[in-house]
Design a protein around this motif. Structure first.
Motif, PDB file in Angstrom:
ATOM      1  N   ALA A  58       0.826  -1.200   0.000  1.00 13.03           N
ATOM      2  CA  ALA A  58       0.000   0.000   0.000  1.00 13.03           C
ATOM      3  C   ALA A  58       0.864   1.256   0.000  1.00 13.03           C
ATOM      4  O   ALA A  58       0.590   2.218  -0.742  1.00 13.03           O
ATOM      5  CB  ALA A  58      -0.930  -0.006   1.218  1.00 13.03           C
ATOM      6  N   LEU A  59       1.913   1.252   0.814  1.00 20.05           N
ATOM      7  CA  LEU A  59       2.806   2.411   0.854  1.00 20.05           C
ATOM      8  C   LEU A  59       3.517   2.595  -0.482  1.00 20.05           C
ATOM      9  O   LEU A  59       3.665   3.724  -0.963  1.00 20.05           O
ATOM     10  CB  LEU A  59       3.827   2.231   1.985  1.00 20.05           C
ATOM     11  CG  LEU A  59       4.797   3.390   2.201  1.00 20.05           C
ATOM     12  CD1 LEU A  59       4.054   4.675   2.544  1.00 20.05           C
ATOM     13  CD2 LEU A  59       5.799   3.043   3.305  1.00 20.05           C
ATOM     14  N   GLU A  60       3.911   1.502  -1.085  1.00 23.27           N
ATOM     15  CA  GLU A  60       4.566   1.572  -2.394  1.00 23.27           C
ATOM     16  C   GLU A  60       3.636   2.196  -3.426  1.00 23.27           C
ATOM     17  O   GLU A  60       4.049   3.059  -4.229  1.00 23.27           O
ATOM     18  CB  GLU A  60       4.975   0.159  -2.827  1.00 23.27           C
ATOM     19  CG  GLU A  60       5.799   0.081  -4.076  1.00 23.27           C
ATOM     20  CD  GLU A  60       6.207  -1.359  -4.374  1.00 23.27           C
ATOM     21  OE1 GLU A  60       5.331  -2.157  -4.783  1.00 23.27           O
ATOM     22  OE2 GLU A  60       7.389  -1.693  -4.175  1.00 23.27           O
ATOM     23  N   SER A  88       1.790   6.846  -6.732  1.00 27.30           N
ATOM     24  CA  SER A  88       0.708   7.759  -7.094  1.00 27.30           C
ATOM     25  C   SER A  88       1.120   9.214  -6.875  1.00 27.30           C
ATOM     26  O   SER A  88       0.868  10.076  -7.723  1.00 27.30           O
ATOM     27  CB  SER A  88      -0.534   7.436  -6.267  1.00 27.30           C
ATOM     28  OG  SER A  88      -1.538   8.406  -6.453  1.00 27.30           O
ATOM     29  N   ALA A  89       1.746   9.484  -5.732  1.00 27.01           N
ATOM     30  CA  ALA A  89       2.147  10.867  -5.425  1.00 27.01           C
ATOM     31  C   ALA A  89       3.151  11.396  -6.439  1.00 27.01           C
ATOM     32  O   ALA A  89       3.160  12.593  -6.755  1.00 27.01           O
ATOM     33  CB  ALA A  89       2.733  10.926  -4.022  1.00 27.01           C
ATOM     34  N   GLN A  90       3.986  10.536  -6.953  1.00 28.77           N
ATOM     35  CA  GLN A  90       4.981  10.966  -7.927  1.00 28.77           C
ATOM     36  C   GLN A  90       4.406  11.113  -9.324  1.00 28.77           C
ATOM     37  O   GLN A  90       4.924  11.886 -10.140  1.00 28.77           O
ATOM     38  CB  GLN A  90       6.146   9.980  -7.932  1.00 28.77           C
ATOM     39  CG  GLN A  90       6.954   9.992  -6.637  1.00 28.77           C
ATOM     40  CD  GLN A  90       7.971   8.872  -6.570  1.00 28.77           C
ATOM     41  OE1 GLN A  90       7.811   7.827  -7.207  1.00 28.77           O
ATOM     42  NE2 GLN A  90       9.024   9.067  -5.779  1.00 28.77           N
ATOM     43  N   ALA A  91       3.305  10.382  -9.599  1.00 33.35           N
ATOM     44  CA  ALA A  91       2.743  10.386 -10.954  1.00 33.35           C
ATOM     45  C   ALA A  91       1.634  11.427 -11.137  1.00 33.35           C
ATOM     46  O   ALA A  91       1.503  12.012 -12.217  1.00 33.35           O
ATOM     47  CB  ALA A  91       2.194   8.998 -11.294  1.00 33.35           C
ATOM     48  N   ARG A  92       0.839  11.667 -10.116  1.00 33.56           N
ATOM     49  CA  ARG A  92      -0.287  12.599 -10.228  1.00 33.56           C
ATOM     50  C   ARG A  92       0.201  14.040 -10.095  1.00 33.56           C
ATOM     51  O   ARG A  92       1.131  14.324  -9.345  1.00 33.56           O
ATOM     52  CB  ARG A  92      -1.327  12.317  -9.142  1.00 33.56           C
ATOM     53  CG  ARG A  92      -2.026  10.985  -9.275  1.00 33.56           C
ATOM     54  CD  ARG A  92      -2.798  10.659  -7.995  1.00 33.56           C
ATOM     55  NE  ARG A  92      -3.800  11.669  -7.694  1.00 33.56           N
ATOM     56  CZ  ARG A  92      -4.043  12.118  -6.466  1.00 33.56           C
ATOM     57  NH1 ARG A  92      -3.335  11.686  -5.431  1.00 33.56           N
ATOM     58  NH2 ARG A  92      -4.985  13.030  -6.277  1.00 33.56           N
ATOM     59  N   THR A  93      -0.445  14.940 -10.834  1.00 36.26           N
ATOM     60  CA  THR A  93      -0.071  16.350 -10.759  1.00 36.26           C
ATOM     61  C   THR A  93      -1.210  17.174 -10.167  1.00 36.26           C
ATOM     62  O   THR A  93      -2.377  16.783 -10.202  1.00 36.26           O
ATOM     63  CB  THR A  93       0.283  16.898 -12.154  1.00 36.26           C
ATOM     64  OG1 THR A  93      -0.831  16.690 -13.035  1.00 36.26           O
ATOM     65  CG2 THR A  93       1.515  16.197 -12.699  1.00 36.26           C
ATOM     66  N   SER A  94      -0.844  18.315  -9.623  1.00 31.76           N
ATOM     67  CA  SER A  94      -1.779  19.178  -8.912  1.00 31.76           C
ATOM     68  C   SER A  94      -1.899  20.543  -9.581  1.00 31.76           C
ATOM     69  O   SER A  94      -0.886  21.217  -9.794  1.00 31.76           O
ATOM     70  CB  SER A  94      -1.304  19.352  -7.464  1.00 31.76           C
ATOM     71  OG  SER A  94      -2.000  20.398  -6.825  1.00 31.76           O
ATOM     72  N   ALA A 137       2.781  20.736 -10.531  1.00 35.44           N
ATOM     73  CA  ALA A 137       3.801  19.915  -9.860  1.00 35.44           C
ATOM     74  C   ALA A 137       3.166  18.608  -9.368  1.00 35.44           C
ATOM     75  O   ALA A 137       1.952  18.532  -9.171  1.00 35.44           O
ATOM     76  CB  ALA A 137       4.399  20.674  -8.674  1.00 35.44           C
ATOM     77  N   PRO A 138       3.955  17.577  -9.151  1.00 33.16           N
ATOM     78  CA  PRO A 138       3.392  16.313  -8.663  1.00 33.16           C
ATOM     79  C   PRO A 138       2.880  16.449  -7.230  1.00 33.16           C
ATOM     80  O   PRO A 138       3.336  17.305  -6.462  1.00 33.16           O
ATOM     81  CB  PRO A 138       4.578  15.348  -8.740  1.00 33.16           C
ATOM     82  CG  PRO A 138       5.777  16.211  -8.674  1.00 33.16           C
ATOM     83  CD  PRO A 138       5.413  17.489  -9.381  1.00 33.16           C
ATOM     84  N   TYR A 139       1.948  15.580  -6.893  1.00 36.31           N
ATOM     85  CA  TYR A 139       1.416  15.577  -5.527  1.00 36.31           C
ATOM     86  C   TYR A 139       2.493  15.237  -4.501  1.00 36.31           C
ATOM     87  O   TYR A 139       2.296  15.466  -3.302  1.00 36.31           O
ATOM     88  CB  TYR A 139       0.254  14.594  -5.412  1.00 36.31           C
ATOM     89  CG  TYR A 139      -1.082  15.222  -5.715  1.00 36.31           C
ATOM     90  CD1 TYR A 139      -1.787  15.892  -4.729  1.00 36.31           C
ATOM     91  CD2 TYR A 139      -1.630  15.150  -6.989  1.00 36.31           C
ATOM     92  CE1 TYR A 139      -3.012  16.483  -5.008  1.00 36.31           C
ATOM     93  CE2 TYR A 139      -2.848  15.733  -7.283  1.00 36.31           C
ATOM     94  CZ  TYR A 139      -3.540  16.400  -6.285  1.00 36.31           C
ATOM     95  OH  TYR A 139      -4.752  16.991  -6.565  1.00 36.31           O
ATOM     96  N   ALA A 140       3.603  14.724  -4.948  1.00 33.21           N
ATOM     97  CA  ALA A 140       4.719  14.477  -4.042  1.00 33.21           C
ATOM     98  C   ALA A 140       5.233  15.769  -3.414  1.00 33.21           C
ATOM     99  O   ALA A 140       5.967  15.726  -2.418  1.00 33.21           O
ATOM    100  CB  ALA A 140       5.853  13.778  -4.785  1.00 33.21           C
ATOM    101  N   HIS A 141       4.855  16.919  -3.977  1.00 32.96           N
ATOM    102  CA  HIS A 141       5.245  18.214  -3.417  1.00 32.96           C
ATOM    103  C   HIS A 141       4.180  18.783  -2.476  1.00 32.96           C
ATOM    104  O   HIS A 141       4.416  19.826  -1.855  1.00 32.96           O
ATOM    105  CB  HIS A 141       5.504  19.223  -4.542  1.00 32.96           C
ATOM    106  CG  HIS A 141       6.673  18.853  -5.402  1.00 32.96           C
ATOM    107  ND1 HIS A 141       7.082  19.627  -6.470  1.00 32.96           N
ATOM    108  CD2 HIS A 141       7.528  17.799  -5.364  1.00 32.96           C
ATOM    109  CE1 HIS A 141       8.128  19.050  -7.054  1.00 32.96           C
ATOM    110  NE2 HIS A 141       8.402  17.942  -6.405  1.00 32.96           N
ATOM    111  N   VAL A 184      -3.803   8.532  -2.202  1.00 33.35           N
ATOM    112  CA  VAL A 184      -4.011   8.196  -3.613  1.00 33.35           C
ATOM    113  C   VAL A 184      -5.253   8.884  -4.168  1.00 33.35           C
ATOM    114  O   VAL A 184      -5.326   9.197  -5.356  1.00 33.35           O
ATOM    115  CB  VAL A 184      -4.109   6.660  -3.772  1.00 33.35           C
ATOM    116  CG1 VAL A 184      -4.615   6.270  -5.149  1.00 33.35           C
ATOM    117  CG2 VAL A 184      -2.743   6.031  -3.516  1.00 33.35           C
ATOM    118  N   GLY A 185      -6.230   9.133  -3.324  1.00 35.18           N
ATOM    119  CA  GLY A 185      -7.428   9.812  -3.785  1.00 35.18           C
ATOM    120  C   GLY A 185      -8.455   8.856  -4.378  1.00 35.18           C
ATOM    121  O   GLY A 185      -8.386   7.633  -4.194  1.00 35.18           O
ATOM    122  N   GLY A 186      -9.398   9.412  -5.127  1.00 32.69           N
ATOM    123  CA  GLY A 186     -10.534   8.651  -5.629  1.00 32.69           C
ATOM    124  C   GLY A 186     -10.157   7.484  -6.514  1.00 32.69           C
ATOM    125  O   GLY A 186     -10.908   6.505  -6.600  1.00 32.69           O
ATOM    126  N   ALA A 187      -9.008   7.538  -7.185  1.00 34.10           N
ATOM    127  CA  ALA A 187      -8.613   6.432  -8.059  1.00 34.10           C
ATOM    128  C   ALA A 187      -8.453   5.134  -7.271  1.00 34.10           C
ATOM    129  O   ALA A 187      -8.696   4.045  -7.797  1.00 34.10           O
ATOM    130  CB  ALA A 187      -7.305   6.775  -8.768  1.00 34.10           C
TER     131      ALA A 187
END
Length: 405
Positions: free
Chosen positions: A273-275, A280-286, A292-296, A361-364
């Motif tokens: 789950a953490l992986e 997801s945080a690195q791939a999705r953008t905001s 920028a990615p959600y990782a930020h 991860v959000g709704g996905a």
């Protein structure tokens, strides 16, 4: 032990390696969604893992690490094989203590037999110290010498595949038959040996009801098992213990292997789950962050960091407990406190980690086809395994404060 080589207690005897066995693990992960959708047993996984040597005995440390890795790829497959590996651990632990009474278990496993559990019963919250299933002595003319069991067991994981079924039943001495003494619990194994080679056949007196249709862990196919004068022959009896007794080294070995390997499965779910949350945080953008990615995003970062901190605490506890068990450390009844607490911590932490990852991860992640959605359903099964939170609290309180009057 005839034909049995003692496993390496240092944990150097693992069956899986994430790098070496990447292809096998990838195939297992790829099959998991279909097993879940079809509510089907993990037949192909079992065949590959058996050929790979996954069912063989090994140290508890090695089995724990293997189970955690396997669960990160297919939780239900790992949970199902936990039952087999528990019996390997029990036989190994007894042998290490100089008790060869279950040496045949290791030899049967080496020959490809699959071991399962039929312990749980509706309405029995005493788990192993009592039973609603009844055992009566029978002679050779009635399938013995041994014990005939009558009752119903639930949650019989590996129902489609087991060839050796570990179970227990209560015997109340009958004065009319010349029996005396106090009630006892008979522990032993029912054998599924079909001369025609039909792996789905059941032995006389055993009926499997295919009723496993659950929210998660669907591929375990943990059906209900009905026993009607099903036979445990004397040579397959593991223990006969007083009813209500906390047991002996045999009982402790079951608790030790079951609780640690169950804990490892749920830790593995949290690992995956953490992986997925990090990916997801690195791939999705905001849009809020200007693309920028959600990782930020500081909120996402905090959730993922909190999940990782909680998960990081499990490995030292799992490693310490399994290392001490492999080394034969004697903690007496204190073991029950440490083992039940370990299982409870693993399950609770895994649930919290998966929940944080669902937020990240959000709704996905809520879509039925999402792997994280399946992990959310699978992780919930942890609350139904013994020991439940109330039993854990009672065990710890008794260790610290003494038993209730």
């Amino acid at each position: 032990m005839a034909g049995t080589q003692a496993p390496d207690a240092r944990g150097g005897d693992r069956a899986l390696d994430a790098t070496r066995d990447a292809g096998l693990l990838a195939r297992i992960r790829e099959r998991a969604p279909q097993y879940d959708r079809d509510n089907a047993f993990f037949t192909d996984d079992l065949a590959e893992l058996r050929a790979h040597g996954y069912l063989r005995p090994r140290s508890l440390t090695a089995a724990m690490r293997d189970q955690r890795l396997l669960a990160a790829h297919a939780p239900a497959t790992a949970l199902g094989l936990t039952m087999h590996l528990v019996w390997m651990g029990v036989a190994r632990d007894l042998a290490a203590a100089g008790d060869d009474s279950l040496a045949w278990v290791l030899d049967d496993a080496a020959a490809g037999e699959v071991f399962a559990f039929a312990i749980s019963e509706r309405g029995n919250d005493r788990v192993m110290s009592d039973s609603l299933t009844r055992a009566e002595r029978v002679d050779a003319a009635h399938g013995g010498p041994g014990w005939a069991l009558t009752g119903t067991k639930i949650f019989t994981t590996l129902s489609p595949a087991w060839t050796r079924l570990g179970t227990l039943a209560r015997h109340d001495p009958d004065p009319a038959r010349g029996e005396s003494g106090d009630p006892v619990i008979v522990h032993g194994f029912i054998l599924r040996d079909d001369p025609q080679g039909d792996a789905t056949a059941t032995p006389p007196g055993v009926t499997v009801t295919p009723d496993w249709d659950t929210l998660g862990m669907r591929a375990t196919q943990s059906h209900t098992t009905h026993l009607d004068q099903a036979i445990i022959r004397d040579e397959r009896v593991a223990r006969i213990l007083p009813a209500g007794s906390p047991g002996d080294q045999y009982t402790l070995a079951i608790f030790a292997n079951f609780l640690t390997l169950i804990g490892a499965v749920y830790a593995g779910i949290a690992d995956r789950a953490l992986e997925l949350a990090v990916e997801s945080a690195q791939a999705r953008t905001s849009m809020k962050l200007g693309g920028a990615p959600y990782a930020h995003d500081p909120d996402i970062r905090r959730r993922i960091a909190d999940a990782a901190i909680a998960l990081d605490a499990l490995a030292p506890q799992l490693e310490a407990v399994t290392a001490d068990r492999d080394a034969g450390v004697d903690r007496g009844l204190r073991w029950f406190r440490e083992l039940t607490g370990l299982k409870q911590r693993c399950v609770q932490t895994a649930r919290e980690v998966v929940d944080q990852c669902m937020h990240a991860v959000g709704g996905a992640g809520y879509r039925s086809v999402a792997e994280l959605s399946r992990l959310q359903r699978d992780v919930l099964a942890g609350i139904y395994h013994p020991s439940d939170p109330e039993s854990v609290q009672a065990t710890v309180a008794a260790d610290l404060l003494g038993p209730l009057p």
